[in-house]
Enzyme design. Structure first.
Site, mmCIF file in Angstrom:
data_model
loop_
_atom_site.group_PDB
_atom_site.id
_atom_site.type_symbol
_atom_site.label_atom_id
_atom_site.label_comp_id
_atom_site.label_asym_id
_atom_site.label_seq_id
_atom_site.Cartn_x
_atom_site.Cartn_y
_atom_site.Cartn_z
ATOM 1 N N ASN A 135 0.819 -1.200 0.000
ATOM 2 C CA ASN A 135 0.000 0.000 0.000
ATOM 3 C C ASN A 135 0.859 1.259 0.000
ATOM 4 O O ASN A 135 1.053 1.890 -1.036
ATOM 5 C CB ASN A 135 -0.956 -0.001 1.198
ATOM 6 C CG ASN A 135 -2.119 0.946 1.022
ATOM 7 O OD1 ASN A 135 -1.979 2.027 0.457
ATOM 8 N ND2 ASN A 135 -3.288 0.547 1.492
ATOM 9 N N ASP A 136 1.385 1.632 1.160
ATOM 10 C CA ASP A 136 2.116 2.894 1.287
ATOM 11 C C ASP A 136 3.325 2.979 0.359
ATOM 12 O O ASP A 136 3.686 4.068 -0.091
ATOM 13 C CB ASP A 136 2.577 3.091 2.733
ATOM 14 C CG ASP A 136 1.404 3.210 3.694
ATOM 15 O OD1 ASP A 136 0.341 3.706 3.269
ATOM 16 O OD2 ASP A 136 1.539 2.800 4.860
#
Length: 483
Positions: free
Chosen positions: A403-404
Site C-alpha cells: 500500500n504505502d
C-alpha cells in the site's frame, strides 16, 4: 602449565570462530550465498560454545565442588535452548518471523544484561574502565530486552495500539536520567570506597529496573508502521551490548560478533529510516503520521474493480510485468502460487520482474526471504533503486498486498505523513492491478491515490485465492497461451 593448554585452545578456537563470523556475515550480504553464510557463522559460534567447556580444567579449587552441577546446568540450558530454537525455527510461519526476530533480539540483549549482572553482583568488575563498560553493556542489553519484548507483543497483536501518555518524552528522559545517575553513583562508590546511601546490591537492582522500564516506555508509543526500524535498532543494540560484555569477559569471539552485529544493525537502521524518509530520532521520539489536523490532498476518481481471471489474462498477453509484493502476500501465504503464476507468464514469453521496497512487510528483508522461500530466482528480484526507472516502460504492474510503498502522494502531498518517502513508481506503468483483501488503508492510515487513477484496477480477495483464479484463467486459454 597444564592449565594453560585449555585456555590457549579456547583462545585459538575463539579467534578462528571470529573469522568464521566475519566470513559468514560477508556471505550473508548476497541472497545467493546467505544460507551458506548463516551456516558458516553458526559453525563458528558452535565451536566457541564447545571450546568454552575446556575451561572446566582451569577452575579454582574453591569452585571445583560445584563443577559437576554447573556443567550439568550449562548442558541442560544448551539442550533446552537449542531444542526450542530448532523447533520454533521449523514451525514458525513467515508472517510470524518478525515476532521471532524481535524475541531473539530481546534474548540476546537479556543475555548481555545477565552477564553484566553476574559481574556486578559478584563484584568482579574492577577498575574504572571495566566497571563503566560493564554498566554500559548492562544498560544497552537490558533496554534491548524490555523494548524487544514490547515490539514482539505489538507484532503479535498482544498490544494492538500505541500507548501514549501526556508528557511521554519528559517521562522517558527522567527515567533515563535516573538510570544514568544510578550508574554513575555505582562507579563513584565502588572506586572511592565511600559508604553508599543504600546497599550496593540495591543500587544495582535499581539500575536494572530503571533500564527495563525505559525500554518499555520508549517502545510503547511507537506505531506498527515503524516496527521494521525498531527491530533493526534493537538488533544493533543487542550486538553492541554483547560486544561490550565480550570485552569485560575478554572473549574475542563475543567482542567481534557483537560489534559486527551492532555495526550491521546500525547501517540497516539508517537505510530503513532513509527508505521511509525519516530520521531514527523521528522514529523513536515522535509518532508516525502525527499530522491529524492537516487535511491531506483530495483524491479524485473512483475505484474500479475487475475479476482476477481478467487480470491474469491481461498479464498473459502483456510484454512485461513487474510484481510488487507486500505484507498481504505473506499473510495469505501466497508466494508459492505467485511463482507458479509467474512461470506460466514466462512460458508464454512475458518478461517478469519483482520489485521490492526496503520497508515492505514488517521486517527488513521479509519480502526477499518470502520470495526465496517460494524458489523465485534471485536475478528476478530487484530493489527500489535498481528497478524504479523500469516502471515507465512496463505494460502491467501487479501489486499484491502493498500500500504505502506505491502511494504517489509521497511525491506530491506535503501534508501527507509519508511525503518524501521513496516509493516504487508503480503508477508510471501503463496498467496497474492491485490485489487487496478490502479497501483498508496502509500502515500510515491514509488513502492510496494510485487506486483511484484511470489505469488502476482493484482485484479484491485473499492473495492466494486470487492467484489461483489467475492461474486457472491463463491455463484455460490452452497450451498456446503457455508456450
Amino acid at each position: 602449565m597444564i592449565t594453560l593448554i585449555p585456555t590457549f585452545l579456547n583462545s585459538v578456537v575463539g579467534l578462528a570462530a571470529a573469522f568464521l563470523l566475519i566470513y559468514g556475515l560477508w556471505r550473508m550480504s548476497s541472497p545467493v550465498t546467505a544460507a551458506a553464510g548463516i551456516s558458516v557463522a553458526g559453525l563458528g559460534m558452535l565451536a566457541v560454545v564447545l571450546a568454552s567447556f575446556l575451561l572446566v580444567f582451569t577452575v579454582s579449587e574453591a569452585a571445583k565442588p560445584h563443577l559437576v552441577v554447573n556443567v550439568c546446568l550449562a548442558l541442560s540450558a544448551l539442550a533446552i535452548g537449542g531444542g526450542a530454537a530448532w523447533w520454533s525455527g521449523r514451525k514458525v510461519a513467515m508472517t510470524s518471523m518478525p515476532q521471532m526476530v524481535a524475541l531473539y533480539n530481546g534474548m540476546g540483549g537479556g543475555s548481555a544484561g545477565a552477564i553484566a549482572a553476574m559481574e556486578l553482583f559478584g563484584n568482579r568488575a574492577h577498575g574504572l574502565t571495566e566497571l563503566s563498560v560493564t554498566l554500559l553493556g548492562a544498560l544497552i542489553g537490558t533496554v534491548s530486552l524490555s523494548g524487544s519484548l514490547i515490539a514482539w507483543a505489538k507484532l503479535d497483536s498482544l498490544i494492538n495500539q500505541p500507548l501514549r501518555l501526556k508528557g511521554q518524552q519528559v517521562l522517558n528522559a527522567l527515567v533515563m536520567l535516573i538510570t544514568l545517575s544510578v550508574g554513575v553513583y555505582i562507579v563513584f562508590v565502588t572506586q572511592t570506597g565511600v559508604e553508599p546511601l543504600m546497599p550496593l546490591s540495591g543500587l544495582i537492582a535499581l539500575f536494572f529496573g530503571c533500564a527495563l522500564l525505559f525500554g518499555v516506555l520508549m517502545t510503547l508509543p511507537i506505531g506498527g508502521a515503524d516496527m521494521p526500524v525498531v527491530i533493526s535498532i534493537y538488533n544493533a543494540a543487542t550486538g553492541l551490548a554483547v560486544g561490550l560484555e565480550g570485552f569485560v569477559l575478554q572473549t574475542p569471539a563475543l567482542m567481534i560478533a557483537g560489534m559486527l552485529v551492532g555495526a550491521a544493525g546500525i547501517l540497516l537502521t539508517l537505510l530503513m529510516a532513509k527508505a521511509m524518509n525519516r530520521s531514527v530520532s523521528n522514529v523513536l521520539f515522535t509518532r508516525f503520521g502525527d499530522t491529524p489536523h492537516k487535511k491531506h490532498g483530495s483524491i479524485t476518481g473512483t475505484l474500479k474493480v475487475t475479476a482476477a481471471g481478467d487480470a491474469g489474462i491481461a498479464m498473459r498477453y502483456a510484454g512485461s510485468v513487474i510484481i510488487v509484493p507486500g505484507y498481504g502476500l505473506a499473510v495469505a501465504q501466497g508466494q508459492q502460487k505467485l511463482y507458479e503464476f509467474v512461470k506460466l507468464l514466462q512460458a508464454a514469453g512475458v518478461g517478469v520482474k519483482f520489485a521490492v521496497h526496503p520497508v515492505a512487510g514488517r521486517m527488513p528483508g521479509q519480502m526477499d526471504v518470502l520470495l526465496a522461500e517460494a524458489g523465485v530466482p534471485y536475478d528476478l528480484i530487484f530493489q527500489l533503486e535498481d528497478i524504479n526507472d523500469d516502471f515507465a516502460n512496463t505494460d502491467i504492474v501487479l501489486v499484491i498486498g502493498a500500500n504505502d510503498v506505491v502511494n504517489p502522494v509521497a511525491r506530491t502531498d506535503k501534508s501527507s505523513p509519508i511525503f518524501g518517502m521513496p516509493i516504487l513508481n508503480a503508477d508510471k506503468a501503463r496498467q496497474v492491478y492491485v490485489v487487496k483483501r478490502g479497501e483498508g488503508k496502509g500502515y500510515a492510515g491514509i488513502v492510496n491515490s494510485l487506486f483511484y487513477t484511470e489505469h488502476c484496477d482493484m482485484v479484491y480477495g485473499d492473495a492466494q485465492a486470487v492467484l489461483v483464479q489467475m492461474i486457472e484463467a491463463v491455463r484455460g486459454l490452452g497450451l498456446s497461451a503457455t508456450g
